[in-house]
Write a protein that holds these residues in place. Structure first.
Motif, PDB file in Angstrom:
ATOM      1  N   GLU A  74      35.036  75.286  18.774  1.00  0.00           N
ATOM      2  CA  GLU A  74      33.618  74.977  18.671  1.00  0.00           C
ATOM      3  C   GLU A  74      33.133  74.204  19.899  1.00  0.00           C
ATOM      4  N   SER A 112      31.625  71.328  21.791  1.00  0.00           N
ATOM      5  CA  SER A 112      31.537  69.889  21.577  1.00  0.00           C
ATOM      6  C   SER A 112      31.568  69.191  22.921  1.00  0.00           C
ATOM      7  N   ASN A 122      29.650  62.982  21.278  1.00  0.00           N
ATOM      8  CA  ASN A 122      29.809  63.106  19.827  1.00  0.00           C
ATOM      9  C   ASN A 122      28.539  63.581  19.138  1.00  0.00           C
ATOM     10  N   ALA A 154      26.224  66.773  17.623  1.00  0.00           N
ATOM     11  CA  ALA A 154      26.389  68.110  17.062  1.00  0.00           C
ATOM     12  C   ALA A 154      25.863  69.118  18.062  1.00  0.00           C
ATOM     13  N   PRO A 155      26.489  70.288  18.133  1.00  0.00           N
ATOM     14  CA  PRO A 155      26.000  71.305  19.070  1.00  0.00           C
ATOM     15  C   PRO A 155      24.597  71.763  18.701  1.00  0.00           C
TER      16      PRO A 155
END
Length: 665
Positions: A653, A655, A659, A661-662
């Motif tokens: 994923e 990242s 920290n 969220a995408p």
């Protein structure tokens, strides 16, 4: 035996003294004053060019980069190179022509053209005086004119010139920078039809272009003047009484298309061309022109708000046929194969350099006007009147030297002309055409430059010689040697050589001005709150990585001494990754660089408050490093990060180290 040795030593010492005296006596002398050495020596000269640590030069010197397509910025009197400004050529040092924002600046009707041959820098003018706003320069090969903003020393506009080939007599400004003028060096078939080269006299024509310059500097092709199929070499605008006129040197009046070194030099005289551009404006306003639907051409402009360039396609120009409008254009005979044409500060005298002639003709504008009023013609050529040589001539400079090329003026009534063949500068009095001094140059001088020497207000401190050959002048560097400039003091009656220094590319022409004209307006950084780049991150909290299919946009910030984000995962083989780096610094001279392993273009060099973009397409899986290329602090080495590249079918994923969220589009 000891006595013999002493005698030998005495004899040797005396011999050295004699030899030294002979060599000193063999120093080049001023032919007009044999008691005065031309080349000065001693600590006094060193003092004149020495700029102590922490002090600044008095003048800027802007030299063309010739075949490098760039521009050199030097300080005078030190001769120190301060900056190279990329214009028509890609420049890996700062990503010019490589970054996504700058690529549109190099678009042309032929596609992306990352090179050109730049010859003639010209400073903008107001009321015939240097105003320090902009610097214009020509692209000779792919006909273009560029404009450099002297607040930022950045190329902010490049316009293609249609219907032209060999954009040489360019970009000469009119006294209020109403226009910059561009003449074609090579006549061509204007309608671009497939015709035989042997049909030159029937199908080939020349074009003189007038490029308007708006208050904000934006350029546009205002109108073009269709001319006979000659070659148009150099130009200068009139001033004072001659304001409203432009003058061009014109050669190959034989209209030859082969072996021009022989066939274009058959006649004793070619032409000096006088164009009434004020009349051309009136013709355009009255609709007395034809619209020529040419191939498309490009207008490329830089936007300081978005830190990006755009390229617009344009088509069609307003063309006036010189032969159809009496009074618009006149020819004047000039010694054959003329090169430079220069107008003195009063605007009354026009000097044309017939480079194959033994004299230097000086024309007088009032006599030109009188000859026009009296129709004092020796005939017409292609429907254009040819004024009688004797009727427009103020006089000839007799025996000025061999190979006269270019002339500039000191504001004290004197002119200085470069002599290519005899490698010298000749000083002469404009009113009387009398030679008063000369000085050798090393070697084969082309152009020369006096600060403001082409304006109404020259500053007669120095003349700078721009030389083509430097054999034996510098340390050797293989088959190719640097070219050079030489600084010559002209404040007194006699010219004195002070300094020579190497130059970038081929220094054709140069412009010089007082540093104070420009220094106070310098942009020191871009205000971050005014950054309108669509991918700008104006603070670290705005940094993010966005995926849209296989296209990934990384909004990254840089500040002393880290990137944010500095660790990124979830990039895949086959992705097209756009690194958008915003430099958050708000301080002068704190750029940040950016490079990533595997990039096949260049680095980025991002100015404080600016955003720039680099495209990267990873070809294999692995962990790749990126880093800052420009030293910024004691922790510069620590300003780095990693990007993880996974296989194309990976489920890793997206990242990053903040920290977050995408995000998706």
């Amino acid at each position: 035996m000891k006595t013999v040795k002493v005698k030998i030593r005495v004899i040797l010492a005396l011999s050295l003294v004699v030899i030294a005296g002979v060599f000193y006596g063999c120093k080049p002398k001023d032919p007009l004053n044999s008691s005065s050495p031309i080349i000065s020596g001693g600590s006094g000269v060193a003092d004149e060019v020495y700029v102590a640590p922490g002090e600044k030069d008095d003048y800027y010197l802007f030299t063309s980069g010739g075949f490098s397509g760039q521009l050199g910025v030097y300080g005078l009197p030190s001769g120190r190179l301060i900056k190279q400004i990329p214009i028509f050529s890609q420049h890996a040092e700062n990503g010019w022509g490589y970054s996504e924002e700058t690529k549109p600046m190099l678009e042309t009707s032929y596609g992306f053209v990352p090179w050109d041959d730049s010859h003639h820098p010209k400073l903008s003018q107001t009321d015939g005086k240097q105003d320090g706003r902009w610097l214009f320069i020509n692209g000779n090969n792919t006909p273009r004119i560029a404009r450099i903003d002297l607040k930022t020393y950045k190329t902010v506009e490049i316009n293609e010139i249609p219907n032209s080939a060999g954009n040489h007599s360019s970009p000469y400004p009119t006294p209020n920078t109403e226009y910059v003028v561009a003449g074609t060096r090579f006549s061509v078939p204007i309608d671009e039809t497939d015709v035989s080269i042997d049909s030159y006299k029937e199908n080939f024509r020349g074009m003189l272009s007038y490029i308007s310059v708006a208050e904000d500097g934006a350029m546009d092709v205002a109108f073009q003047i269709l001319m006979p199929g000659y070659d148009y070499d150099l130009s200068h605008a009139g001033k004072g009484p001659s304001h409203g006129w432009s003058f061009f040197t014109t050669y190959n009046t034989e209209e030859s298309n082969t072996m021009k070194e022989v066939n274009a030099s058959q006649r004793d005289k070619d032409f000096l061309t006088a164009v009434n551009w004020k009349m051309a404006e009136e013709l355009v306003a009255a609709g007395k022109y034809k619209t020529l639907e040419t191939r498309e051409y490009r207008s490329n402009r830089w936007d300081e708000a978005t830190h990006s360039a755009t390229s617009q396609v344009r088509k069609g120009t307003k063309v006036i046929d010189a032969s159809e409008h009496p009074g618009l254009v006149y020819f004047m005979p000039c010694p054959k194969s003329p090169h430079g044409v220069d107008v003195n500060p009063t605007g009354e005298y026009i000097v044309a350099s017939g480079k194959l002639a033994a004299t230097l003709p000086v024309f007088k504008f009032s006599k030109i006007q009188e000859a026009i009023a009296n129709k004092d013609y020796e005939g017409t050529v292609h429907g254009i009147p040819v004024l009688k040589y004797e009727s427009v001539l103020a006089g000839e400079v007799e025996k000025p030297g061999l190979g006269p090329l270019h002339t500039e003026f000191d504001g004290k009534g004197y002119a200085y002309t470069s002599m290519f063949v005899s490698s010298e500068i000749t000083k002469w009095k404009v009113e009387t055409q009398e030679v008063v001094d000369r000085i050798p140059t090393y070697y084969s001088i082309g152009h020369l430059c006096i600060p403001g020497g082409d304006t109404r207000e020259p500053v007669g401190d120095y003349v700078i010689a721009l030389n083509k050959i430097t054999k034996d002048r510098y340390l050797p560097t293989g088959p190719e040697l640097t070219q050079s400039a030489q600084l010559i003091n002209i404040a007194g009656d006699k010219m004195r050589m002070l300094l020579d220094f190497p130059t970038i590319g081929e220094p054709h022409y140069a412009q010089a001005c007082k540093a104070s004209l420009i220094t106070d307006q310098q942009v020191k950084f871009y205000k971050i709150e005014e950054n309108d780049h669509p991918y700008a991150a104006k603070g670290e909290k705005e940094a993010e990585v966005i995926r849209n299919g296989n296209e990934v946009h990384i909004k990254m910030t840089s500040v002393r001494s880290h990137f944010a984000p500095d660790n990124i995962e979830g990039i895949k083989v086959g992705d097209k990754v756009y690194w958008h780096i915003t430099n958050l610094e708000q301080d002068w001279d704190v750029p940040h660089g950016f490079a990533v392993q595997g990039a096949r273009n260049a680095e980025l060099l991002i100015m404080p408050g600016e955003t720039a973009t680099l495209v990267w397409e990873p070809k294999e899986a692995g962990v790749v490093a990126f880093y800052c290329t420009d030293f910024c602090s004691a922790l510069h080495q620590e300003m780095q990060g990693y990007v993880r590249v996974s296989p194309a079918d990976s489920d890793v994923e997206l990242s990053w180290s903040l920290n977050k969220a995408p995000a998706t589009e």
